[in-house]
Write a protein that holds these residues in place. Sequence first.
Motif, PDB file in Angstrom:
ATOM      1  N   ALA A  52      41.829  35.793  50.174  1.00 52.62           N
ATOM      2  CA  ALA A  52      41.465  35.693  51.589  1.00 52.62           C
ATOM      3  C   ALA A  52      40.090  35.038  51.665  1.00 52.62           C
ATOM      4  O   ALA A  52      39.263  35.193  50.768  1.00 52.62           O
ATOM      5  N   ASN A  53      39.851  34.324  52.765  1.00 51.05           N
ATOM      6  CA  ASN A  53      38.528  33.721  52.941  1.00 51.05           C
ATOM      7  C   ASN A  53      37.736  34.495  53.994  1.00 51.05           C
ATOM      8  O   ASN A  53      38.207  35.517  54.508  1.00 51.05           O
ATOM      9  N   HIS A  54      36.563  34.006  54.352  1.00 51.58           N
ATOM     10  CA  HIS A  54      35.704  34.719  55.297  1.00 51.58           C
ATOM     11  C   HIS A  54      36.288  34.761  56.710  1.00 51.58           C
ATOM     12  O   HIS A  54      35.876  35.567  57.528  1.00 51.58           O
ATOM     13  N   GLU A  55      37.257  33.925  57.006  1.00 52.45           N
ATOM     14  CA  GLU A  55      37.932  33.922  58.310  1.00 52.45           C
ATOM     15  C   GLU A  55      39.209  34.760  58.287  1.00 52.45           C
ATOM     16  O   GLU A  55      40.005  34.729  59.222  1.00 52.45           O
ATOM     17  N   GLU A  56      39.418  35.503  57.191  1.00 49.50           N
ATOM     18  CA  GLU A  56      40.601  36.339  56.989  1.00 49.50           C
ATOM     19  C   GLU A  56      41.892  35.528  57.043  1.00 49.50           C
ATOM     20  O   GLU A  56      42.906  35.960  57.578  1.00 49.50           O
ATOM     21  N   GLN A  57      41.841  34.330  56.482  1.00 47.43           N
ATOM     22  CA  GLN A  57      43.026  33.511  56.270  1.00 47.43           C
ATOM     23  C   GLN A  57      43.446  33.714  54.822  1.00 47.43           C
ATOM     24  O   GLN A  57      42.596  33.897  53.947  1.00 47.43           O
ATOM     25  N   ALA A 113      57.691  36.390  44.976  1.00 45.49           N
ATOM     26  CA  ALA A 113      58.225  36.940  46.224  1.00 45.49           C
ATOM     27  C   ALA A 113      57.345  38.049  46.805  1.00 45.49           C
ATOM     28  O   ALA A 113      57.368  38.291  48.008  1.00 45.49           O
ATOM     29  N   GLU A 114      56.574  38.729  45.981  1.00 42.54           N
ATOM     30  CA  GLU A 114      55.765  39.857  46.469  1.00 42.54           C
ATOM     31  C   GLU A 114      54.550  39.405  47.275  1.00 42.54           C
ATOM     32  O   GLU A 114      54.149  40.085  48.220  1.00 42.54           O
ATOM     33  N   CYS A 115      53.962  38.283  46.919  1.00 48.24           N
ATOM     34  CA  CYS A 115      52.727  37.837  47.569  1.00 48.24           C
ATOM     35  C   CYS A 115      52.918  37.503  49.049  1.00 48.24           C
ATOM     36  O   CYS A 115      52.122  37.953  49.879  1.00 48.24           O
ATOM     37  N   PRO A 116      53.954  36.744  49.436  1.00 52.65           N
ATOM     38  CA  PRO A 116      54.137  36.497  50.867  1.00 52.65           C
ATOM     39  C   PRO A 116      54.402  37.778  51.663  1.00 52.65           C
ATOM     40  O   PRO A 116      54.000  37.897  52.815  1.00 52.65           O
ATOM     41  N   GLU A 117      55.055  38.760  51.025  1.00 57.29           N
ATOM     42  CA  GLU A 117      55.277  40.041  51.702  1.00 57.29           C
ATOM     43  C   GLU A 117      53.943  40.718  52.005  1.00 57.29           C
ATOM     44  O   GLU A 117      53.743  41.248  53.093  1.00 57.29           O
ATOM     45  N   ARG A 118      53.027  40.691  51.047  1.00 55.36           N
ATOM     46  CA  ARG A 118      51.705  41.278  51.245  1.00 55.36           C
ATOM     47  C   ARG A 118      50.970  40.566  52.387  1.00 55.36           C
ATOM     48  O   ARG A 118      50.371  41.200  53.243  1.00 55.36           O
ATOM     49  N   ILE A 119      51.019  39.250  52.377  1.00 56.64           N
ATOM     50  CA  ILE A 119      50.342  38.477  53.419  1.00 56.64           C
ATOM     51  C   ILE A 119      50.963  38.786  54.784  1.00 56.64           C
ATOM     52  O   ILE A 119      50.259  38.963  55.773  1.00 56.64           O
ATOM     53  N   GLY A 120      52.275  38.888  54.846  1.00 51.12           N
ATOM     54  CA  GLY A 120      52.955  39.189  56.099  1.00 51.12           C
ATOM     55  C   GLY A 120      52.560  40.534  56.682  1.00 51.12           C
ATOM     56  O   GLY A 120      52.476  40.694  57.899  1.00 51.12           O
ATOM     57  N   ARG A 121      52.294  41.506  55.819  1.00 49.14           N
ATOM     58  CA  ARG A 121      51.862  42.823  56.294  1.00 49.14           C
ATOM     59  C   ARG A 121      50.420  42.812  56.774  1.00 49.14           C
ATOM     60  O   ARG A 121      50.056  43.512  57.708  1.00 49.14           O
ATOM     61  N   ASN A 122      49.558  42.019  56.132  1.00 46.33           N
ATOM     62  CA  ASN A 122      48.123  42.050  56.429  1.00 46.33           C
ATOM     63  C   ASN A 122      47.664  41.004  57.434  1.00 46.33           C
ATOM     64  O   ASN A 122      46.700  41.210  58.153  1.00 46.33           O
ATOM     65  N   TRP A 123      48.312  39.862  57.476  1.00 43.38           N
ATOM     66  CA  TRP A 123      47.842  38.750  58.301  1.00 43.38           C
ATOM     67  C   TRP A 123      48.684  38.693  59.565  1.00 43.38           C
ATOM     68  O   TRP A 123      49.524  37.830  59.737  1.00 43.38           O
ATOM     69  N   VAL A 124      48.458  39.629  60.461  1.00 39.01           N
ATOM     70  CA  VAL A 124      49.279  39.724  61.664  1.00 39.01           C
ATOM     71  C   VAL A 124      48.780  38.812  62.783  1.00 39.01           C
ATOM     72  O   VAL A 124      49.540  38.428  63.657  1.00 39.01           O
ATOM     73  N   ASP A 125      47.501  38.488  62.796  1.00 40.39           N
ATOM     74  CA  ASP A 125      46.936  37.570  63.793  1.00 40.39           C
ATOM     75  C   ASP A 125      46.462  36.335  63.042  1.00 40.39           C
ATOM     76  O   ASP A 125      45.491  36.382  62.291  1.00 40.39           O
ATOM     77  N   LEU A 126      47.176  35.224  63.202  1.00 40.87           N
ATOM     78  CA  LEU A 126      46.902  34.029  62.401  1.00 40.87           C
ATOM     79  C   LEU A 126      45.646  33.289  62.812  1.00 40.87           C
ATOM     80  O   LEU A 126      45.213  32.386  62.113  1.00 40.87           O
TER      81      LEU A 126
END
Length: 102
Positions: free
Chosen positions: A52-57, A81-94
């Motif tokens: 993740a970067n400082h902008e939470e991307q 396959a696990e990494c996109p699942e993690r991102i999908g759970r955490n990055w709810v506001d793009l």
Amino acid sequence: MTPPNLSTVDRNVSAAAADRAQRGAGSRKFTSPRPEVFPMSEECSRKRTVFANHEEQYSIWFADRDRPPGWRPDGMTGAKAECPERIGRNWVDLRPVCLRAG
């Protein structure tokens, strides 16, 4: 500058194709710009790390690579396959953080 008419473009493309056919399709050997090309099965099994970067991307990088500048590990290293699942759970506001704060 005026654009070329279509018939000129067609002739140029046809001439280039004829030149390649005359030289033969196998006359040049392909060399990869990446020296560390992996077979597809090995590529799929390589572990990845979520950053993740400082902008939470978020971004996914191969775990055996150096950390990209400006990015921090998000605490997840796993299968492809696990990494996109993690991102999908955490990055709810793009939107970047700077736009969410307003």
